[in-house]
Scaffold this motif. Structure first.
Motif, PDB file in Angstrom:
ATOM      1  N   GLU A   6       0.820  -1.203   0.000  1.00  0.00           N
ATOM      2  CA  GLU A   6       0.000   0.000   0.000  1.00  0.00           C
ATOM      3  C   GLU A   6       0.858   1.260   0.000  1.00  0.00           C
ATOM      4  O   GLU A   6       0.477   2.277  -0.575  1.00  0.00           O
ATOM      5  CB  GLU A   6      -0.931  -0.017   1.222  1.00  0.00           C
ATOM      6  CG  GLU A   6      -1.957  -1.142   1.184  1.00  0.00           C
ATOM      7  CD  GLU A   6      -2.780  -1.206   2.454  1.00  0.00           C
ATOM      8  OE1 GLU A   6      -2.493  -0.398   3.373  1.00  0.00           O
ATOM      9  OE2 GLU A   6      -3.694  -2.044   2.543  1.00  0.00           O
ATOM     10  N   GLN A   7       2.014   1.198   0.678  1.00  0.00           N
ATOM     11  CA  GLN A   7       2.953   2.326   0.705  1.00  0.00           C
ATOM     12  C   GLN A   7       4.347   1.770   0.445  1.00  0.00           C
ATOM     13  O   GLN A   7       5.009   1.285   1.362  1.00  0.00           O
ATOM     14  CB  GLN A   7       2.893   3.052   2.050  1.00  0.00           C
ATOM     15  CG  GLN A   7       1.534   3.679   2.344  1.00  0.00           C
ATOM     16  CD  GLN A   7       1.553   4.524   3.600  1.00  0.00           C
ATOM     17  OE1 GLN A   7       2.618   4.939   4.050  1.00  0.00           O
ATOM     18  NE2 GLN A   7       0.377   4.782   4.144  1.00  0.00           N
ATOM     19  N   SER A   8       4.773   1.842  -0.785  1.00  0.00           N
ATOM     20  CA  SER A   8       6.030   1.211  -1.179  1.00  0.00           C
ATOM     21  C   SER A   8       7.241   1.842  -0.514  1.00  0.00           C
ATOM     22  O   SER A   8       8.244   1.183  -0.273  1.00  0.00           O
ATOM     23  CB  SER A   8       6.180   1.271  -2.703  1.00  0.00           C
ATOM     24  OG  SER A   8       6.134   2.632  -3.148  1.00  0.00           O
ATOM     25  N   GLY A   9       7.184   3.118  -0.208  1.00  0.00           N
ATOM     26  CA  GLY A   9       8.343   3.777   0.373  1.00  0.00           C
ATOM     27  C   GLY A   9       8.378   3.750   1.881  1.00  0.00           C
ATOM     28  O   GLY A   9       9.208   4.439   2.495  1.00  0.00           O
ATOM     29  N   LEU A  10       7.531   2.980   2.499  1.00  0.00           N
ATOM     30  CA  LEU A  10       7.461   2.947   3.958  1.00  0.00           C
ATOM     31  C   LEU A  10       8.727   2.322   4.531  1.00  0.00           C
ATOM     32  O   LEU A  10       9.160   1.257   4.095  1.00  0.00           O
ATOM     33  CB  LEU A  10       6.238   2.139   4.394  1.00  0.00           C
ATOM     34  CG  LEU A  10       5.869   2.208   5.876  1.00  0.00           C
ATOM     35  CD1 LEU A  10       5.396   3.602   6.250  1.00  0.00           C
ATOM     36  CD2 LEU A  10       4.800   1.180   6.194  1.00  0.00           C
ATOM     37  N   SER A  11       9.333   2.997   5.493  1.00  0.00           N
ATOM     38  CA  SER A  11      10.578   2.500   6.085  1.00  0.00           C
ATOM     39  C   SER A  11      10.409   2.011   7.509  1.00  0.00           C
ATOM     40  O   SER A  11      11.314   1.385   8.055  1.00  0.00           O
ATOM     41  CB  SER A  11      11.642   3.602   6.062  1.00  0.00           C
ATOM     42  OG  SER A  11      11.195   4.729   6.807  1.00  0.00           O
ATOM     43  N   CYS A  12       9.278   2.293   8.126  1.00  0.00           N
ATOM     44  CA  CYS A  12       9.055   1.862   9.516  1.00  0.00           C
ATOM     45  C   CYS A  12       7.593   1.489   9.689  1.00  0.00           C
ATOM     46  O   CYS A  12       6.701   2.239   9.285  1.00  0.00           O
ATOM     47  CB  CYS A  12       9.442   2.971  10.494  1.00  0.00           C
ATOM     48  SG  CYS A  12       9.297   2.478  12.232  1.00  0.00           S
ATOM     49  N   LEU A  13       7.379   0.345  10.276  1.00  0.00           N
ATOM     50  CA  LEU A  13       6.024  -0.147  10.507  1.00  0.00           C
ATOM     51  C   LEU A  13       5.893  -0.480  11.990  1.00  0.00           C
ATOM     52  O   LEU A  13       6.709  -1.229  12.538  1.00  0.00           O
ATOM     53  CB  LEU A  13       5.759  -1.382   9.647  1.00  0.00           C
ATOM     54  CG  LEU A  13       4.341  -1.934   9.613  1.00  0.00           C
ATOM     55  CD1 LEU A  13       4.057  -2.537   8.246  1.00  0.00           C
ATOM     56  CD2 LEU A  13       4.139  -2.991  10.677  1.00  0.00           C
ATOM     57  N   GLN A  14       4.902   0.083  12.610  1.00  0.00           N
ATOM     58  CA  GLN A  14       4.727  -0.087  14.054  1.00  0.00           C
ATOM     59  C   GLN A  14       3.466  -0.890  14.335  1.00  0.00           C
ATOM     60  O   GLN A  14       2.397  -0.593  13.797  1.00  0.00           O
ATOM     61  CB  GLN A  14       4.633   1.280  14.731  1.00  0.00           C
ATOM     62  CG  GLN A  14       4.405   1.209  16.240  1.00  0.00           C
ATOM     63  CD  GLN A  14       4.404   2.581  16.871  1.00  0.00           C
ATOM     64  OE1 GLN A  14       5.400   3.296  16.791  1.00  0.00           O
ATOM     65  NE2 GLN A  14       3.295   2.962  17.469  1.00  0.00           N
ATOM     66  N   ILE A  15       3.597  -1.909  15.175  1.00  0.00           N
ATOM     67  CA  ILE A  15       2.460  -2.731  15.597  1.00  0.00           C
ATOM     68  C   ILE A  15       2.266  -2.507  17.087  1.00  0.00           C
ATOM     69  O   ILE A  15       3.125  -2.874  17.897  1.00  0.00           O
ATOM     70  CB  ILE A  15       2.697  -4.219  15.300  1.00  0.00           C
ATOM     71  CG1 ILE A  15       2.949  -4.433  13.804  1.00  0.00           C
ATOM     72  CG2 ILE A  15       1.508  -5.051  15.745  1.00  0.00           C
ATOM     73  CD1 ILE A  15       3.235  -5.866  13.433  1.00  0.00           C
TER      74      ILE A  15
END
Length: 543
Positions: A174-183
């Protein structure tokens, strides 16, 4: 082993916990020990004990550093809020870091100034940094936020996550340039870390082999949430092969697997351990088990298995009626009863032959005892199933067997009288409710043979309970019409006056019959006379 890169602690930033993490180029890794996570959680909010002699710090002396929470676009998860183990927040690299610290104002309290840095650091959430794969090759971060502010920052590879996890693949696409994903709100941070680490393992089966069943179930739950299909398959293969110890563990496995089945995941190999596709297995298997037990000649094994099967039948009887095949099971048991009765009658005929009666050690006596014991066991099963009324009818109609009973030595026949006594006890307790005619026929056919064997039953049968049997016989007699009670009890009285203790003591039943016969009619007549006298006096009083 490759070195683990831990994020450097800068002044004023969140304290980072150093933990033993090892990662190989092949992807095999060692998850932090659960003790590390537990210790980190315990030390998040320690109690600051103050000495009594030191002055209390002023409230305005120190300001705690605010912790910046990464705020970004919230993305709805695949699950609902009630069932999802965590909450997802997508953010960039800058937002994953904490905000700079504000300089604390000066204070006049020296003690407060000394304690301020300690309070500020210990009250902040603990953070663990873990890097997977080759050092320095990671291209994104995954931040796991657990309970009480516990945080784990994972340095991972985007291509590994997208290949292994449908969840990560969907979110990152959904966001190809995402560098950080928080759960956020992770219920089981430790298992999240281990599950992500399993994405780097080539031999996942070997990695899971040393785990416990409970831990595999935790991994399976997270793997299903992350859409980690290869891990789900490996966990199911593990659960299919490993023993489940105890009923509680089995219930946990079955419950978890059924939840996966409801979501369309193939779990049949695991469920085959507790279910079968063959429709007639229960009926045929039960019949085979009962036949094996009934035909066994080994006393110890037969006794143990009869006890176990009886216990299991009782457990089955506690199930709701719609969950049991009652009619099929009862028919199968009654077929076994008829077979045993036919065998018992044949043995009585053999034992009654003149040449057999002259033998000191009749070999058929042991066979008679075995068949009588088999019938007693089947009767117990039917009583527990509340289906023994037909058995009482079958036994009451064995007149030929009762005639042969008188021809055999007591040592060969008394086992049969134990069966009659158990039926009387069952009727007296209300465990079976045969008709009036069946109860009368049962007493007419088998009470006298039981009285003939009574002395031997008291001294030669360890399981015989005299008081219980006497109470059962008396109650059975008192269920009949008064004329039948009189006939049976007068016959008993003649035997009791001749043999004494060698005959059942039915004096309680005799007393009840006596009161019903001689006292109750008189009391009722007196009551009727009194009522008639009072009614005849009423008109005179009115006059």
């Amino acid at each position: 082993m490759a070195e683990i890169r831990l994020t450097r602690v800068e002044q004023g930033q969140t304290k980072i916990k150093n933990v033993p993490i090892a990662v190989t180029p092949e992807g095999f890794w060692c998850c932090p020990s659960p003790v590390v996570f537990q210790k980190s959680l315990k030390t998040q909010n320690p109690l600051n004990k103050h000495k009594p002699s030191s002055p209390p710090p002023p409230k305005t002396g120190v300001q705690k550093k605010p912790v910046a929470v990464p705020v970004s676009v919230s993305v709805s998860e695949r699950r609902t809020a009630s069932s999802a183990p965590s909450r997802l927040v997508l953010s960039d690299e800058k937002q994953c870091s904490t905000a700079p610290e504000r300089p604390p104002p000066t204070t006049t309290s020296v003690a407060a100034a000394e304690r301020a840095p300690r309070q500020k650091i210990e009250s902040l959430p603990k953070k663990v940094a873990i890097e997977f794969g080759e050092p320095g090759t990671c291209d994104m971060k995954v931040v796991l936020l657990g309970k009480q502010g516990f945080c784990v920052k994972l340095s991972v590879h985007r291509d590994v996550l997208t290949q292994k996890s449908g969840f990560f693949s969907e979110k990152l696409s959904e966001q190809s340039g995402l560098s950080c994903l928080q759960i956020a709100d992770c219920e089981d941070v430790e298992i999240y870390v281990e599950t992500v680490g399993l994405m780097y393992c080539k031999e996942m089966k070997q990695r899971l082999m040393k785990q416990s069943v409970s831990r595999i179930l935790r991994i399976l739950k997270v793997a299903e949430f992350l859409g980690f299909s290869s891990c789900i398959q490996s966990c199911l293969e593990y659960l299919e092969a490993v023993p489940w110890v105890g009923e509680e563990e089995e219930e946990k496995v079955v419950s978890t697997v059924l939840q996966l089945q409801a979501e369309g995941i193939g779990v049949n190999p695991v469920l085959k351990r507790i279910s079968s596709d063959i429709s007639n297995v229960p009926k045929d298997t039960l019949s085979h088990i009962i036949d094996l037990v009934l035909k066994s000649n080994e006393e110890s094994g037969r006794r143990e298995m009869k006890s176990i099967v009886l216990k299991l039948f009782r457990e089955n009887n506690s199930l709701p009626s719609y969950a049991r095949s009652t009619d099929i099971c009862n028919d199968m048991i009654y077929r076994s009863c008829r077979s045993c009765l036919d065998s018992l009658l044949s043995l009585f005929k053999q034992a009654a032959e003149p040449d057999k009666l002259s033998e000191d050690h009749n070999p058929t006596a042991k066979c008679i005892a075995l068949e009588a014991d088999n019938l007693s066991w089947l009767l117990e099963i039917l009583i527990d199933k509340q289906a023994a009324d037909e058995f009482a009818l079958m036994w009451a109609n064995q007149q030929e067997l009762a005639v042969l009973h008188a021809k055999l030595p007591t040592v060969s026949r008394y086992y049969v009288s134990c069966l009659s006594g158990r039926l009387y006890v069952g009727i007296g307790r209300g465990e079976l409710l045969p008709s009036k005619d069946v109860r009368r026929l049962l007493l007419q056919t088998w009470l006298q043979p039981l009285m003939n064997d009574y002395n031997w039953l008291q001294h030669g049968c360890r399981s015989f309970d005299r008081k219980l049997v006497e109470e059962g016989i008396g109650r059975t007699i008192l269920t009949l019409p008064l004329e039948d009670q009189q006939s049976i009890l007068l016959s008993w009285l003649g035997s009791f006056l001749k043999t004494g203790d060698s005959c059942p003591n039915l004096q309680r039943a005799f007393e009840v019959w006596w009161r019903r016969t001689f006292i109750r009619p008189y009391v009722e007549n007196q009551g009727n006379v009194a009522v008639s006298d009072s009614s005849s006096m009423l008109p005179k009083q009115r006059e």
